[in-house]
Design a protein around this motif. Structure first.
Motif, mmCIF file in Angstrom:
data_model
loop_
_atom_site.group_PDB
_atom_site.id
_atom_site.type_symbol
_atom_site.label_atom_id
_atom_site.label_comp_id
_atom_site.label_asym_id
_atom_site.label_seq_id
_atom_site.Cartn_x
_atom_site.Cartn_y
_atom_site.Cartn_z
ATOM 1 N N GLU A 38 0.990 -1.272 -0.046
ATOM 2 C CA GLU A 38 0.072 -0.100 0.001
ATOM 3 C C GLU A 38 0.826 1.111 -0.052
ATOM 4 O OE1 GLU A 38 -4.147 1.600 2.394
ATOM 5 O OE2 GLU A 38 -2.757 0.347 3.250
ATOM 6 N N THR A 80 -0.550 4.477 -0.869
ATOM 7 C CA THR A 80 -1.293 5.672 -0.103
ATOM 8 C C THR A 80 -2.747 5.041 0.292
ATOM 9 O OG1 THR A 80 -2.245 6.225 -2.277
ATOM 10 C CG2 THR A 80 -0.489 7.624 -1.614
ATOM 11 N N ASP A 81 -3.303 5.664 0.829
ATOM 12 C CA ASP A 81 -4.542 5.051 1.675
ATOM 13 C C ASP A 81 -5.572 4.488 0.362
ATOM 14 O OD1 ASP A 81 -6.731 4.281 3.375
ATOM 15 O OD2 ASP A 81 -7.787 6.346 2.962
ATOM 16 N N GLY A 82 -5.460 3.170 0.375
ATOM 17 C CA GLY A 82 -6.177 2.315 -0.486
ATOM 18 C C GLY A 82 -5.725 2.015 -1.870
ATOM 19 N N GLU A 107 -13.295 1.097 7.417
ATOM 20 C CA GLU A 107 -12.280 2.299 7.583
ATOM 21 C C GLU A 107 -10.704 1.711 6.905
ATOM 22 O OE1 GLU A 107 -12.662 -0.788 11.044
ATOM 23 O OE2 GLU A 107 -13.813 0.542 10.098
ATOM 24 N N ILE A 108 -10.692 0.342 6.533
ATOM 25 C CA ILE A 108 -9.625 -0.169 5.792
ATOM 26 C C ILE A 108 -9.889 -0.392 4.417
ATOM 27 C CG2 ILE A 108 -8.586 -0.961 8.202
ATOM 28 C CD1 ILE A 108 -9.554 -4.018 7.015
#
Length: 531
Positions: free
Chosen positions: A270, A272-274, A425-426
């Protein structure tokens, strides 16, 4: 009203000038006898002597019923909005002095004037309307009609406007289109476009009514202009080097790098976020060189590819070189050409390692690591195998295989009716309960709300009633009562939609409570208790 003015002739009984009235039907008769489209002026002084020669003199006057019977048979009760003026000049004939149609004696009125006033052109029979179809009467004249058009252009040719002040459009401004309303008038309605997976355009943002035109797209979609020039929402498709690119909601921005799964020899990381990329696997090796890529089934594991001087591979590790003659082979080795060679096992949907202690038979089945979408498990005889991952999902269907990145976690692929896809949230998929909105009642939820956040009601506040406005979508509309001779009650003042209930009455009517309902009755009606 037809009135004969006073003249200079001898007075009637009592010494007063004679004054007679002619009914409105006489005016209508005059229009029929002449030309119905314009006011008539006639002079009666010349050529009337012929009537004397044929018996129309003083001794041969016709009875006045002659004109009245012809008039009543021709246009009884017709109303006119023009003014008819007859100027009757002084003449020598008895007919001129006798009066118009034998109804008025003009002997004492040599300069008499007869007028017909205050008649409505809208009540004229077709044959008597003095104006053309595209004209109306105004101040005694035929004036061209003027039509109006909201959000468009009214007709420029007068012949196309048949009703003064009426609505008629020949073209519309951008964002509107021509339609025929219930009254048969052409009007301009606002354009409404379609949009799947986004917010549709309307008005100026919708070039052609009913076409596909999106203003913005839902998450996981992007605006795209197709070959027809329409703005539509297409699914985002990400790129992925050494793997399979993410799509839809897992691809936040179209054509950017984001991986859904990796090829053999690579693992997801990962950034960045997602957002995930596929990096090459790198194994560890003390006293040697670690395996990489497809030779390293699991990133970070101890797996040597070659060893430094003085060290030799043993169970995929670099150990100090032994010097025993005629070695005895371990359980996970077999003798080959006078040397102990590690057994090599196989693994379906995963990877095996040479010389593993569990591999007691060369060519046997034994898994050490698994491919994405699979996890290590034991079979009926206790051997490690790679089984397909399965996730969990409450109120929907879970992801499986390569889409389920970790065994047993909650990750939804799609949702049951009454729920919609969301992310936790993930970034894993969850199914959330649909919740609609309702301004004047109670909103629907779950299966009563097909689209989350849409307008849909299950019950209404007082003064409103439930009505299906679209397939499977209900809304609370204000109640509207009926009222004869008055204004109906609406909203909270109307308990039942369509019932009789008046809020106020027209002139000459009064509000009365009758059988529990407010109605409008004529003001002249009296009230009587018990009778």
């Amino acid at each position: 009203q037809v009135v004969a003015s006073e003249g200079r002739g001898p007075p009637a009984r009592g010494g007063r000038p004679r004054r007679r009235s002619l009914s409105p039907m006489a005016g209508a008769m005059a229009l029929e006898a002449g030309e119905a489209s314009r006011c008539l002026v006639r002079e009666v002084d010349e050529g009337m002597s012929a009537s004397e020669a044929t018996g129309g003199g003083a001794s041969g006057r016709r009875p006045r019923q002659w004109a009245s019977r012809s008039l009543g048979a021709t246009l009884a009760g017709a109303l006119l909005s023009a003014t008819v003026i007859f100027a009757v000049a002084r003449g020598s004939s008895n007919l001129g002095r006798r009066g118009l149609f034998g109804l008025v004696d003009f002997e004492s009125m040599p300069n008499s004037v007869v007028t017909v006033n205050n008649l409505a052109s809208s009540t004229l029979p077709p044959g008597l309307n003095p104006c053309a179809a595209h004209e109306h009467i105004e101040a005694g004249s035929c004036v061209p009609n003027q039509c109006i058009c909201h959000n468009g252009e009214p007709p420029k040719e007068q012949e196309e406007c048949t009703k003064h002040g009426g609505t008629r459009c020949v073209s519309c401004t951008v964002g509107y289109h021509l339609v025929m309303d219930l009254a048969g008038d052409s009007v301009c309605w606002i354009n409404e476009c379609n949009c799947a997976n986004g917010i549709k355009g309307s008005g100026e943002d919708c070039k052609d009514n009913g076409a596909s035109s999106c203003q913005s797209c839902d998450g996981g979609y992007r605006l795209y202009t197709n070959t027809d020039g329409e703005s539509v929402c297409r699914t985002n498709e990400c790129t992925c080097e050494n793997g399979k690119g993410a799509t839809g909601q897992k691809c936040q921005e179209h054509a950017t790098a984001s991986c859904a799964s990796c090829n053999d020899g690579y693992h997801p990381e990962e950034t960045t976020d997602g957002v995930y990329t596929c990096q090459v696997n790198e194994c560890l090796c003390e006293n040697g060189e670690g395996a990489t890529g497809e030779g390293c089934a699991s990133h970070g594991f101890d797996l040597c590819l070659s060893c430094e001087d003085g060290y030799a591979l043993s169970d995929e590790l670099c150990l100090e070189t032994p010097a025993p003659p005629n070695p005895t082979c371990a359980d996970y080795e077999h003798l080959e050409d006078g040397a102990c060679v590690p057994n090599v096992c196989t693994c379906v949907n995963g990877f095996s390692s040479e010389g593993s202690e569990g591999c007691t038979k060369d060519g046997g089945a034994l898994c050490v690591t698994c491919k994405p979408g699979y996890h290590l498990a034991t079979d009926e005889i206790g051997k490690n195998v790679c089984a397909e991952n399965w996730c969990q999902c409450e109120n929907g269907a879970p992801t499986t295989g390569s889409e389920c990145l970790k065994q047993g976690v909650s990750d939804c692929d799609h949702c049951d009716s009454g729920y919609h896809m969301a992310t936790d949230e993930i970034g894993l998929g969850v199914c959330s309960l649909n919740e609609c909105v309702c301004e004047t009642g109670i909103p629907g939820t779950g299966v009563k709300c097909e689209v989350d956040g849409a307008s849909s009601c299950v019950s209404c506040d007082t003064g409103y009633h439930l009505e299906e406005v679209a397939d499977g979508v209900t809304d609370c509309l204000a109640n509207t009562c009926t009222c004869e001779n008055g204004a109906p009650a609406t909203g909270s003042e109307c308990e039942d939609d369509g019932a009789t209930s008046c809020k106020s009455c027209d002139d000459d009517y009064r509000l009365v409570l009758q059988n529990g309902a407010s109605v409008c009755l004529p003001s002249s009606w009296c009230k009587c208790d018990n009778g």
